[in-house]
Design a protein around this motif. Structure first.
Motif, PDB file in Angstrom:
ATOM      1  N   LEU A  35       0.942  -1.056   0.034  1.00 12.17           N
ATOM      2  CA  LEU A  35      -0.134  -0.113   0.051  1.00 12.17           C
ATOM      3  C   LEU A  35       0.789   1.159  -0.067  1.00 12.17           C
ATOM      4  O   LEU A  35       0.587   2.254  -0.649  1.00 12.17           O
ATOM      5  CB  LEU A  35      -0.916  -0.051   1.163  1.00 12.17           C
ATOM      6  N   SER A  36       1.856   1.252   0.823  1.00 12.28           N
ATOM      7  CA  SER A  36       2.866   2.525   0.783  1.00 12.28           C
ATOM      8  C   SER A  36       3.599   2.581  -0.504  1.00 12.28           C
ATOM      9  O   SER A  36       3.625   3.686  -1.046  1.00 12.28           O
ATOM     10  CB  SER A  36       3.984   2.298   1.818  1.00 12.28           C
ATOM     11  N   ASP A  37       3.902   1.485  -1.292  1.00 16.55           N
ATOM     12  CA  ASP A  37       4.678   1.734  -2.488  1.00 16.55           C
ATOM     13  C   ASP A  37       3.498   2.272  -3.604  1.00 16.55           C
ATOM     14  O   ASP A  37       3.840   3.032  -4.152  1.00 16.55           O
ATOM     15  CB  ASP A  37       5.160   0.108  -2.872  1.00 16.55           C
ATOM     16  N   PHE A 155      14.608  25.455 -27.227  1.00  9.99           N
ATOM     17  CA  PHE A 155      14.732  25.525 -25.823  1.00  9.99           C
ATOM     18  C   PHE A 155      14.158  24.389 -25.149  1.00  9.99           C
ATOM     19  O   PHE A 155      13.287  23.565 -25.515  1.00  9.99           O
ATOM     20  CB  PHE A 155      14.455  26.970 -25.153  1.00  9.99           C
ATOM     21  N   ALA A 156      14.396  24.349 -23.808  1.00  4.68           N
ATOM     22  CA  ALA A 156      13.818  23.350 -22.760  1.00  4.68           C
ATOM     23  C   ALA A 156      13.241  24.002 -21.531  1.00  4.68           C
ATOM     24  O   ALA A 156      13.795  24.901 -21.062  1.00  4.68           O
ATOM     25  CB  ALA A 156      14.852  22.193 -22.460  1.00  4.68           C
ATOM     26  N   VAL A 157      11.941  23.666 -21.351  1.00  4.97           N
ATOM     27  CA  VAL A 157      11.518  24.143 -20.374  1.00  4.97           C
ATOM     28  C   VAL A 157      11.478  23.156 -19.033  1.00  4.97           C
ATOM     29  O   VAL A 157      11.163  21.905 -19.290  1.00  4.97           O
ATOM     30  CB  VAL A 157       9.873  24.503 -20.436  1.00  4.97           C
ATOM     31  N   HIS A 158      12.045  23.742 -17.930  1.00  4.10           N
ATOM     32  CA  HIS A 158      12.248  22.706 -16.728  1.00  4.10           C
ATOM     33  C   HIS A 158      11.087  23.020 -15.700  1.00  4.10           C
ATOM     34  O   HIS A 158      11.342  24.257 -15.154  1.00  4.10           O
ATOM     35  CB  HIS A 158      13.607  22.701 -16.323  1.00  4.10           C
ATOM     36  N   ILE A 159      10.465  22.244 -14.921  1.00 10.90           N
ATOM     37  CA  ILE A 159       9.689  22.172 -13.916  1.00 10.90           C
ATOM     38  C   ILE A 159      10.274  21.551 -12.511  1.00 10.90           C
ATOM     39  O   ILE A 159      10.585  20.512 -12.810  1.00 10.90           O
ATOM     40  CB  ILE A 159       8.500  22.044 -14.119  1.00 10.90           C
ATOM     41  N   ILE A 160      10.783  22.412 -11.607  1.00 12.59           N
ATOM     42  CA  ILE A 160      11.592  21.574 -10.305  1.00 12.59           C
ATOM     43  C   ILE A 160      10.549  21.901  -9.285  1.00 12.59           C
ATOM     44  O   ILE A 160      10.096  22.887  -9.064  1.00 12.59           O
ATOM     45  CB  ILE A 160      12.836  21.991 -10.125  1.00 12.59           C
ATOM     46  N   LYS A 161      10.331  20.640  -8.591  1.00 16.42           N
ATOM     47  CA  LYS A 161       9.872  20.703  -7.301  1.00 16.42           C
ATOM     48  C   LYS A 161      10.265  19.848  -6.387  1.00 16.42           C
ATOM     49  O   LYS A 161      10.840  18.681  -6.459  1.00 16.42           O
ATOM     50  CB  LYS A 161       8.302  20.073  -7.668  1.00 16.42           C
ATOM     51  N   THR A 162      10.288  20.469  -5.003  1.00 14.64           N
ATOM     52  CA  THR A 162      10.950  19.609  -4.036  1.00 14.64           C
ATOM     53  C   THR A 162       9.957  18.284  -3.572  1.00 14.64           C
ATOM     54  O   THR A 162       8.808  18.411  -3.779  1.00 14.64           O
ATOM     55  CB  THR A 162      11.093  20.688  -2.694  1.00 14.64           C
ATOM     56  N   GLU A 163      10.879  17.232  -3.016  1.00 12.85           N
ATOM     57  CA  GLU A 163      10.291  16.019  -2.575  1.00 12.85           C
ATOM     58  C   GLU A 163       9.646  16.233  -1.221  1.00 12.85           C
ATOM     59  O   GLU A 163       9.048  15.075  -0.581  1.00 12.85           O
ATOM     60  CB  GLU A 163      10.943  14.850  -2.839  1.00 12.85           C
ATOM     61  N   GLN A 164      10.149  17.318  -0.553  1.00 11.30           N
ATOM     62  CA  GLN A 164       9.615  17.356   0.955  1.00 11.30           C
ATOM     63  C   GLN A 164       8.133  17.343   1.200  1.00 11.30           C
ATOM     64  O   GLN A 164       7.590  16.473   2.255  1.00 11.30           O
ATOM     65  CB  GLN A 164      10.209  18.572   1.605  1.00 11.30           C
ATOM     66  N   ILE A 165       7.283  17.796   0.298  1.00 14.42           N
ATOM     67  CA  ILE A 165       5.728  17.847   0.595  1.00 14.42           C
ATOM     68  C   ILE A 165       5.358  16.281   0.431  1.00 14.42           C
ATOM     69  O   ILE A 165       4.624  15.849   0.916  1.00 14.42           O
ATOM     70  CB  ILE A 165       5.140  18.714  -0.381  1.00 14.42           C
ATOM     71  N   LEU A 166       5.951  15.822  -0.828  1.00 14.40           N
ATOM     72  CA  LEU A 166       5.600  14.265  -1.134  1.00 14.40           C
ATOM     73  C   LEU A 166       5.811  13.287   0.143  1.00 14.40           C
ATOM     74  O   LEU A 166       5.381  12.711   0.678  1.00 14.40           O
ATOM     75  CB  LEU A 166       6.088  13.656  -2.222  1.00 14.40           C
ATOM     76  N   ALA A 167       7.317  13.595   0.597  1.00 13.50           N
ATOM     77  CA  ALA A 167       7.802  12.825   1.683  1.00 13.50           C
ATOM     78  C   ALA A 167       6.766  13.129   3.164  1.00 13.50           C
ATOM     79  O   ALA A 167       6.681  12.082   3.662  1.00 13.50           O
ATOM     80  CB  ALA A 167       9.246  13.083   2.129  1.00 13.50           C
ATOM     81  N   ALA A 168       6.507  14.334   3.531  1.00 15.90           N
ATOM     82  CA  ALA A 168       5.482  14.429   4.473  1.00 15.90           C
ATOM     83  C   ALA A 168       4.385  13.679   4.367  1.00 15.90           C
ATOM     84  O   ALA A 168       3.875  13.193   5.355  1.00 15.90           O
ATOM     85  CB  ALA A 168       5.479  16.055   4.788  1.00 15.90           C
ATOM     86  N   THR A 169       3.661  14.024   2.997  1.00 19.01           N
ATOM     87  CA  THR A 169       2.323  13.041   2.959  1.00 19.01           C
ATOM     88  C   THR A 169       2.527  11.723   2.849  1.00 19.01           C
ATOM     89  O   THR A 169       1.870  10.996   3.574  1.00 19.01           O
ATOM     90  CB  THR A 169       1.968  13.320   1.223  1.00 19.01           C
ATOM     91  N   GLN A 170       3.569  11.127   2.399  1.00 21.01           N
ATOM     92  CA  GLN A 170       3.846   9.597   2.559  1.00 21.01           C
ATOM     93  C   GLN A 170       4.089   9.239   4.159  1.00 21.01           C
ATOM     94  O   GLN A 170       3.773   8.183   4.207  1.00 21.01           O
ATOM     95  CB  GLN A 170       5.238   9.354   1.749  1.00 21.01           C
ATOM     96  N   ALA A 171       4.956  10.022   4.666  1.00 21.31           N
ATOM     97  CA  ALA A 171       4.764   9.699   6.073  1.00 21.31           C
ATOM     98  C   ALA A 171       3.698   9.536   6.907  1.00 21.31           C
ATOM     99  O   ALA A 171       3.205   8.744   7.627  1.00 21.31           O
ATOM    100  CB  ALA A 171       5.988  10.521   6.727  1.00 21.31           C
ATOM    101  N   GLN A 172       2.868  10.681   6.355  1.00 16.86           N
ATOM    102  CA  GLN A 172       1.641  10.696   7.185  1.00 16.86           C
ATOM    103  C   GLN A 172       0.540   9.506   6.752  1.00 16.86           C
ATOM    104  O   GLN A 172       0.198   8.901   7.885  1.00 16.86           O
ATOM    105  CB  GLN A 172       0.861  12.042   6.937  1.00 16.86           C
ATOM    106  N   PHE A 173       0.745   9.030   5.691  1.00 16.89           N
ATOM    107  CA  PHE A 173      -0.121   8.026   5.002  1.00 16.89           C
ATOM    108  C   PHE A 173       0.496   6.882   5.682  1.00 16.89           C
ATOM    109  O   PHE A 173      -0.284   5.907   6.134  1.00 16.89           O
ATOM    110  CB  PHE A 173       0.114   7.969   3.471  1.00 16.89           C
ATOM    111  N   SER A 174       1.823   6.567   5.736  1.00 19.83           N
ATOM    112  CA  SER A 174       2.258   5.344   6.449  1.00 19.83           C
ATOM    113  C   SER A 174       1.953   5.012   7.836  1.00 19.83           C
ATOM    114  O   SER A 174       1.706   4.267   8.237  1.00 19.83           O
ATOM    115  CB  SER A 174       3.910   5.493   6.049  1.00 19.83           C
ATOM    116  N   GLN A 175       1.985   6.176   8.309  1.00 19.25           N
ATOM    117  CA  GLN A 175       1.855   6.293   9.825  1.00 19.25           C
ATOM    118  C   GLN A 175       0.137   5.845   9.995  1.00 19.25           C
ATOM    119  O   GLN A 175       0.003   4.867  10.954  1.00 19.25           O
ATOM    120  CB  GLN A 175       1.829   7.693  10.518  1.00 19.25           C
ATOM    121  N   THR A 176      -0.606   6.448   9.269  1.00 16.25           N
ATOM    122  CA  THR A 176      -1.917   6.029   9.377  1.00 16.25           C
ATOM    123  C   THR A 176      -2.281   4.579   8.936  1.00 16.25           C
ATOM    124  O   THR A 176      -2.846   3.778   9.719  1.00 16.25           O
ATOM    125  CB  THR A 176      -2.860   6.893   8.430  1.00 16.25           C
ATOM    126  N   ILE A 177      -1.660   4.023   7.927  1.00 10.67           N
ATOM    127  CA  ILE A 177      -1.887   2.821   7.496  1.00 10.67           C
ATOM    128  C   ILE A 177      -1.281   1.774   8.379  1.00 10.67           C
ATOM    129  O   ILE A 177      -2.091   0.681   8.373  1.00 10.67           O
ATOM    130  CB  ILE A 177      -1.268   2.658   5.852  1.00 10.67           C
TER     131      ILE A 177
END
Length: 449
Positions: A35-37, A155-177
């Motif tokens: 489920l976590s994966d 040219f190339a357009v790059h969108i960069i986004k930190t993984e901290q938000i996903l990691a926090a959401t993943q941790a909260q989900f794992s704790q709940t599950i």
């Protein structure tokens, strides 16, 4: 191999408990990891879709002016306008030069070694920026040249986004599950414990009834059982009944035989004209018939044995023998375990203990000790006396019929021969040694359960 061999002796209850624990300890964590994966994969796909939408939004605002790319300083999405917000956008040329950057990169160092996918294709992945893990979505595009002397603007357009938000959401989900999976595991254990108790209960009751039948507390298996056990109980009851009927027929036949033989012998003995030298052979025949009948009546290795308590029979012999040997002021000490059981005929046990104790009383000066211990798989009987003991060269011969130990005044006669026959019929073992407690002979008997 040793582990497999020991596992064969596990009870059904132990096997079910082990399989239940293994199921919970393996299956439930696997569900948690799966489920976590799956959650992380879905969240990552959502991030990719969101970054792709942001990229097309920027690409829609891009314009070309005299071969140069123009983009507004501020974008509609406020995360691109806040310095170091964790969401960044920039446009690079094929040679790596930065053509435009969002306001969120105002004070942050520009990332280097950005990917440049093939024209018209996108690329999604992870890379480290500002010593933190980030997602990056890149897409390459090209504007046609406005004049013949100018090359196309690629040219190339790059969108960069930190993984901290996903990691926090993943941790909260794992704790709940994991919290809910732990609750589920406890519920499963309680449910399986109740199911195990309900399933094993007939087996436990069946085992208790078998023990009761073995100990003579009830004649047959009387309870009702599920279909799988009902047939076993029925066959066991049939076996017990057949064995009892066969034993009774055996006794009746032996009784008839004894009567038919002893009556003619008694008539022969009463004939006055019978020569004197014939009386001794007739008596020998009579004694031999009595012994053989007793031996034949021994149940030996029958189909079913009930447990006979040893203590009452030993106490009865303990009251009788001192009266027979009252001239010795005999002290007969009994150390008989209350749980000791003899699996056979009560008459055989009386014959066995009676002959052993009688011979010990003959040889003893004053003391005889009987010790009976119930072990896991056998009954151990030890008879000791304070007499002169038995010579080493006689210990192997003393159980033979008619052999006497010279140190015993009255000898053993056929008593120990009967003991030997009984032990052989019950597959028992014996050993003769010197008693360390009383100093005389020690007879050790081992009867398997």
């Amino acid at each position: 191999m040793a582990m497999l061999k020991s596992a064969r002796h596990w009870s059904l209850k132990s096997r079910i408990i082990a399989s239940t624990l293994l199921l919970n300890l393996v299956l439930v964590p696997l569900i948690g990891f799966a489920l976590s994966d799956a959650f992380r994969m879905e969240m990552t796909n959502a991030e990719q879709s969101e970054m792709s939408a942001a990229m097309y939004g920027i690409l829609a605002l891009a314009e070309q002016d005299n071969g140069e790319l123009e983009l507004p300083a501020a974008l509609q999405d406020k995360q691109f306008n806040i310095d170091q917000s964790g969401v960044y956008a920039l446009v690079t040329a094929p040679d790596g030069d930065i053509l435009w950057r969002s306001g969120s990169l105002l004070s942050a160092p520009a990332p280097t070694q950005l990917p440049f996918p093939p024209l018209g294709q996108s690329q999604f992945g992870e890379f480290e920026f500002n010593q933190q893990a980030h997602f990056i979505f890149s897409f390459s595009a090209s504007f046609a040249a406005t004049s013949a002397d100018q090359p196309p603007l690629t040219f190339a357009v790059h969108i960069i986004k930190t993984e901290q938000i996903l990691a926090a959401t993943q941790a909260q989900f794992s704790q709940t599950i994991w919290r809910w999976l732990l609750v589920l595991m406890l519920i499963l254990l309680l449910f399986q414990a109740g199911w195990l108790w309900w399933t094993i209960r007939p087996l436990a009751r069946f085992r208790q009834e078998l023990i009761a039948v073995e100990q003579g507390q009830q004649p047959h298996i009387t309870s009702h059982y599920p279909t799988e056990l009902a047939q076993v109980a029925e066959q066991l009851n049939l076996l017990i009944s057949n064995e009892q009927r066969q034993r009774q027929r055996y006794r009746n036949a032996l009784s008839d035989l004894a009567h038919s033989l002893k009556t003619p012998l008694a008539v022969l003995s009463s004939i006055k004209a019978l020569p004197t030298e014939a009386h001794e052979p007739i008596q020998t025949i009579n004694d031999s018939i009595s012994h053989q009948l007793k031996r034949a009546q021994s149940s030996g290795n029958l189909a079913w044995h009930r447990g006979i308590p040893v203590a009452p029979i030993a106490e009865r012999l303990g009251r009788t023998l001192p009266k027979i040997y009252r001239d010795k002021s005999l002290q007969l000490q009994l150390n008989v375990a209350h749980e000791a059981l003899f699996f056979g005929e009560e008459g055989d046990l009386t014959e066995l203990l009676g002959n052993l104790l009688d011979n010990a009383c003959k040889a003893a000066k004053q003391r005889v000790l009987l010790t009976v211990v119930q072990q896991a798989h056998e009954l151990q009987i030890v008879v000791e006396d304070d007499g002169p003991g038995i010579a080493d060269d006689m210990q192997q011969q003393i159980f033979q019929r008619g052999v006497r130990a010279d140190t015993y005044d009255k000898g053993h006669g056929v008593g120990l021969a009967i003991v030997k026959d009984l032990l052989e019929s019950y597959q028992g073992r014996w050993q003769i040694s010197r008693s360390t407690t009383l100093g005389g002979a020690q007879f050790s008997i081992h009867l398997p359960k």
